[in-house]
Scaffold this active site. Structure first.
Site, short mmCIF file in Angstrom:
data_model
loop_
_atom_site.label_atom_id
_atom_site.label_comp_id
_atom_site.label_asym_id
_atom_site.label_seq_id
_atom_site.Cartn_x
_atom_site.Cartn_y
_atom_site.Cartn_z
N TRP A 121 0.85 -1.20 0.00
CA TRP A 121 0.00 0.00 0.00
C TRP A 121 0.89 1.25 0.00
O TRP A 121 1.98 1.23 0.58
CB TRP A 121 -0.89 -0.01 1.26
N ASP A 172 -0.11 11.76 -1.47
CA ASP A 172 -1.07 12.75 -0.97
C ASP A 172 -2.23 12.06 -0.25
O ASP A 172 -2.22 10.83 -0.06
CB ASP A 172 -1.56 13.66 -2.11
N GLU A 175 -3.55 9.19 -1.85
CA GLU A 175 -2.59 8.09 -1.94
C GLU A 175 -1.97 8.01 -3.32
O GLU A 175 -1.77 6.92 -3.87
CB GLU A 175 -3.29 6.78 -1.54
N GLU A 327 -18.62 6.44 -0.83
CA GLU A 327 -17.45 7.31 -0.98
C GLU A 327 -17.68 8.35 -2.07
O GLU A 327 -17.44 9.53 -1.90
CB GLU A 327 -16.25 6.43 -1.33
C1 BGC Z 1 -8.76 7.57 -0.39
C2 BGC Z 1 -8.13 7.94 0.93
C3 BGC Z 1 -8.86 7.26 2.08
C4 BGC Z 1 -8.99 5.76 1.82
C5 BGC Z 1 -9.89 5.09 2.85
C6 BGC Z 1 -8.80 6.06 -0.52
O1 BGC Z 1 -9.39 5.74 -1.74
O2 BGC Z 1 -8.01 8.12 -1.45
O3 BGC Z 1 -8.21 9.33 1.12
O4 BGC Z 1 -8.18 7.49 3.27
O5 BGC Z 1 -9.56 5.56 0.57
O6 BGC Z 1 -11.13 5.71 2.92
#
Ligand code: BGC
Length: 375
Positions: A121, A172, A175, A327
């Protein structure tokens, strides 16, 4: 997919019975906490069955706002233990050359039992630890409690870690882009360090925060807005963090206003949802609920209550019949061709995403806190 098909066939929005989304959100956050205090990012999405410092702090903060301080405290206890268990990684990172990427570092997400996962990761991210310090100090201020000794040790380790590494490139908050220095990451570090400086009177943290702010302001774009990262002129909706919640810029600061104008021009979809950045193609790059909530909070801070309520209503309209918030949404996509490949790879969009519920609760709280509240 068009918006009506999405609502009727996929999420069943138009058939949705009345649900109290505040109560539902609080119960989803509570159900997502382990007995040791970790919060899972999304219980039904395998890649998110971990606890991120970033997501979990926003979740704990939302619970604090809605008076569930004991659950927030359990998370801070859990996270402090993770930091202390990984003290050796922090200390070795402190020997890294300034601006370089350390060989060992704190991971961005941990298994729910607090152990680091051994997968590949994108783990070198710094924003979550700034966010964590900001949240921990907010918790102490809201409860009026004295921090236990181990919290102070972890805060001291983290402030040294961030003061040493803020000039290093890192992944960032999405990610991505590990070779860049990201402005929203710096905003989170600023918010955490200023919080600690003010609460504990630690002047060295204020000095680091001031250096970070000066650095950010030296890198505004030629037309005067914050950029996504050093070396680009594009924006990212996470730049809203500069004002809300991390307070590096006043909401009416001209740089902030120009940044938000660019975000509005480039990242707000026809139905009012906010995208992460223009070329985002994760699940096609739909609008994110937590960013729409953040934008709503910014609008409220600028006195635009009507549009803040529209942002809240847009979020409410994305709830599943069970009152779960995803999300992001799969319509008005930046790149529709990239939706199915992600569904094939990782399954449907993460839902419920606890951070979406936390952001909803935070906006709802800000609106109800407002003196002329009608909701
Ligand atoms: C996002 C992160 C988040 C993670 C878990 C990722 O897809 O880019 O900002 O912390 O998901 O929610």
């Amino acid at each position: 997919m068009d918006i009506d098909r999405y609502h009727v066939q996929i999420r069943g929005y138009k058939m949705q019975p009345p649900i109290d989304l505040v109560e539902r959100s609080l119960s989803i956050l509570r159900a997502g906490q382990t007995s040791t205090g970790a919060f899972v990012a999304c219980p039904s999405f395998p890649a998110y069955q971990y606890c991120w410092f970033r997501d979990a702090t926003f979740i704990a903060h939302a619970l604090d706002l809605w008076d569930d301080h004991s659950r927030a405290q359990r998370f801070y206890d859990w996270a402090v233990r993770v930091v202390l268990d990984n003290r050796a990684a922090v200390q070795s990172a402190l020997a890294t050359t300034i601006g370089a990427i350390p060989r060992t570092y704190l991971h961005t997400r941990y298994r729910l039992d607090g152990s680091p996962s051994e997968d590949d990761w994108p783990n070198f991210q710094l924003d979550g630890f700034g966010t964590f310090l900001w949240g921990l100090v907010s918790h102490l201020r809201m409860t009026g409690e004295e921090p236990p000794e181990d919290w102070l040790v972890a805060v001291q380790l983290l402030t040294s870690y961030l003061a040493h590494l803020w000039q290093s490139p890192s992944f960032d908050c999405w990610e991505e882009h590990p070779d860049k220095i990201h402005i929203s990451t710096l905003c989170a570090l600023y918010g955490g360090l200023v919080g600690v400086a003010r609460h504990f009177y630690w002047g060295h943290c204020q000095r680091t925060a001031d250096l970070i702010r000066t650095f950010v302001l030296q890198h505004v774009s030629p037309v005067g807005h914050l950029p996504k990262f050093i070396g680009t002129n594009v924006v990212d909706a996470s730049l809203l963090w500069a004002s809300i919640p991390f307070g590096m810029l006043d909401p009416s600061d001209p740089v902030m206003i120009r940044t938000v104008m660019r975000i509005e021009a480039d990242l707000i979809g026809p139905h009012g949802g906010v995208h992460r950045y223009a070329t985002d193609s994760y699940y096609g790059g739909g609008a994110w609920l937590l960013l729409t909530a953040l934008f709503g909070e910014y609008l409220l801070a600028r006195g635009d209550r009507a549009r803040a309520i529209s942002a809240l209503e847009w979020i409410e309209q994305q709830a599943s019949p069970m009152g779960e918030l995803p999300e992001q949404v799969p319509y008005d996509l930046n790149d529709p061709t990239m939706y199915e490949p992600w569904v094939k790879r990782w399954g449907p969009i993460a839902c419920p995403l606890l951070w979406s519920h936390a952001a909803y609760l935070q906006l709802k709280h800000a609106l109800s806190d407002h003196p002329d509240s009608t909701r």
